[in-house]
Each structure stands twice: as structure tokens, then as C-alpha cells.
Design a protein around this motif. Structure first.
Motif, PDB file in Angstrom:
ATOM      1  N   THR A  83       0.832  -1.202   0.000  1.00 46.12           N
ATOM      2  CA  THR A  83       0.000   0.000   0.000  1.00 46.12           C
ATOM      3  C   THR A  83       0.869   1.255   0.000  1.00 46.12           C
ATOM      4  O   THR A  83       0.637   2.184  -0.780  1.00 46.12           O
ATOM      5  N   LYS A  87       1.108   3.992  -3.072  1.00 43.45           N
ATOM      6  CA  LYS A  87       0.814   5.410  -2.807  1.00 43.45           C
ATOM      7  C   LYS A  87       1.971   6.307  -3.232  1.00 43.45           C
ATOM      8  O   LYS A  87       1.750   7.414  -3.728  1.00 43.45           O
ATOM      9  N   ASN A  91       1.173   9.142  -5.821  1.00 46.67           N
ATOM     10  CA  ASN A  91       1.160  10.511  -5.285  1.00 46.67           C
ATOM     11  C   ASN A  91       2.508  11.213  -5.335  1.00 46.67           C
ATOM     12  O   ASN A  91       2.591  12.401  -5.042  1.00 46.67           O
ATOM     13  N   LYS A 144      -7.840   0.367  -6.274  1.00 50.05           N
ATOM     14  CA  LYS A 144      -8.472   0.622  -4.973  1.00 50.05           C
ATOM     15  C   LYS A 144      -7.842   1.858  -4.304  1.00 50.05           C
ATOM     16  O   LYS A 144      -8.533   2.695  -3.755  1.00 50.05           O
ATOM     17  N   LEU A 145      -6.525   1.980  -4.392  1.00 42.61           N
ATOM     18  CA  LEU A 145      -5.827   3.104  -3.758  1.00 42.61           C
ATOM     19  C   LEU A 145      -5.920   4.389  -4.580  1.00 42.61           C
ATOM     20  O   LEU A 145      -5.908   5.474  -4.033  1.00 42.61           O
ATOM     21  N   ARG A 146      -6.024   4.249  -5.873  1.00 43.88           N
ATOM     22  CA  ARG A 146      -6.132   5.434  -6.729  1.00 43.88           C
ATOM     23  C   ARG A 146      -7.424   6.193  -6.408  1.00 43.88           C
ATOM     24  O   ARG A 146      -7.461   7.413  -6.412  1.00 43.88           O
ATOM     25  N   GLY A 147      -8.465   5.460  -6.112  1.00 44.29           N
ATOM     26  CA  GLY A 147      -9.764   6.065  -5.828  1.00 44.29           C
ATOM     27  C   GLY A 147      -9.834   6.799  -4.496  1.00 44.29           C
ATOM     28  O   GLY A 147     -10.757   7.555  -4.260  1.00 44.29           O
ATOM     29  N   LYS A 148      -8.875   6.577  -3.625  1.00 43.83           N
ATOM     30  CA  LYS A 148      -8.908   7.204  -2.288  1.00 43.83           C
ATOM     31  C   LYS A 148      -8.222   8.554  -2.291  1.00 43.83           C
ATOM     32  O   LYS A 148      -7.289   8.819  -2.937  1.00 43.83           O
TER      33      LYS A 148
END
Length: 148
Positions: A83, A87, A91, A144-148
């Protein structure tokens, strides 16, 4: 002499017209074999993404650049929490950080222009190369992480 000249000319004509040349085998008509498509794995695709986006800073051997760009070789950032790694790619990274006893201070830009599959592939490549042995990253995990 006239006969020798005639024989020479005849031989020359035979050779140039191919009278004695072997005929090529006749190709039989039929269904052509379909070409087998090249199958690539995530790690293979990931290498291409790595070469295009990561090589300049992290180098061909994954060794990075001292005090600027951290190595990708057997570090907790690469082998640890997927994760956190996802990220960083999505990012970017702008913190002064200690990795394996060395301080790194260079900005890593966001690579969120890459598709979920490209990010998964490049992280799978990094986590399974340069002496690393860690599990693959899936496009679903990235999504899943892109959407957060």
C-alpha cells in the motif's frame, strides 16, 4: 573453332535461361498457421515501464543515487507494505527519508498518469528483480488506492 564457339554460346544460353536450374518446390495452398501472439507477464511489461519512467533516478541496477534517489534493492520500502509503495508511485514523494541508514532528499514526482496495470506491472517488476523476492502487485490493488 566455329563448333566450339557454338557450344559455348549454347552452354551460356542454357545457364542463363535456367534450363538446368532446379525448380523451386511448388507451395501448396492451404490454411496458413496463425502466428502465436507474444505473451508477456506483468514483470516483463513492468521492465518496459521501469526503463521509461524510473531508470533515470533509480538506475539500471536499482541502486539509486546516493543522497538523492533511494535504492530499490532489498529495502523495506520495496519489500514491505505494498500500500505504501503504491501510494508513493501514485502521489509522488517529497519527504526527507532514511532508507537503509542513508538519507534521501530528492522529490519523486507522481506517476499517476500511468494506468493501474502499468503501475502494478512496474511494482511487480521492482519487487521481483534487483535481488528482491516479494509478492506481485495487482491492478486491482492500485485501482483501490487510486480512488482514495
Amino acid at each position: 573453332m566455329n563448333r566450339l564457339f557454338t557450344l559455348s554460346i549454347t552452354a551460356l544460353l542454357i545457364l542463363t535461361t535456367g534450363a538446368f536450374a532446379q525448380k523451386s518446390p511448388v507451395k501448396k495452398a492451404g490454411v496458413a498457421k496463425p502466428k502465436t501472439p507474444m505473451v508477456t507477464t506483468g514483470a516483463t511489461d513492468g521492465k518496459t515501464v521501469y526503463l521509461q519512467n524510473c531508470l533515470t533516478c533509480h538506475q539500471a541496477d536499482g541502486g539509486g543515487v546516493p543522497n538523492m534517489n533511494p535504492p530499490l534493492i532489498k529495502t523495506d520500502y520495496v519489500l514491505g507494505d505494498k500500500t505504501r509503495l503504491i501510494k508513493i508511485v501514485l502521489n509522488g514523494f517529497n519527504d526527507r527519508v532514511e532508507i537503509e541508514g542513508e538519507m534521501y532528499n530528492n522529490v519523486m514526482p507522481s506517476l499517476n498518469h500511468l494506468t493501474d496495470k502499468q503501475i502494478a506491472d512496474v511494482l511487480t517488476y521492482v519487487r521481483s528483480n534487483f535481488g528482491n523476492k516479494a509478492s506481485a502487485v495487482s491492478a486491482t490493488e492500485v485501482k483501490k488506492l487510486r480512488g482514495k
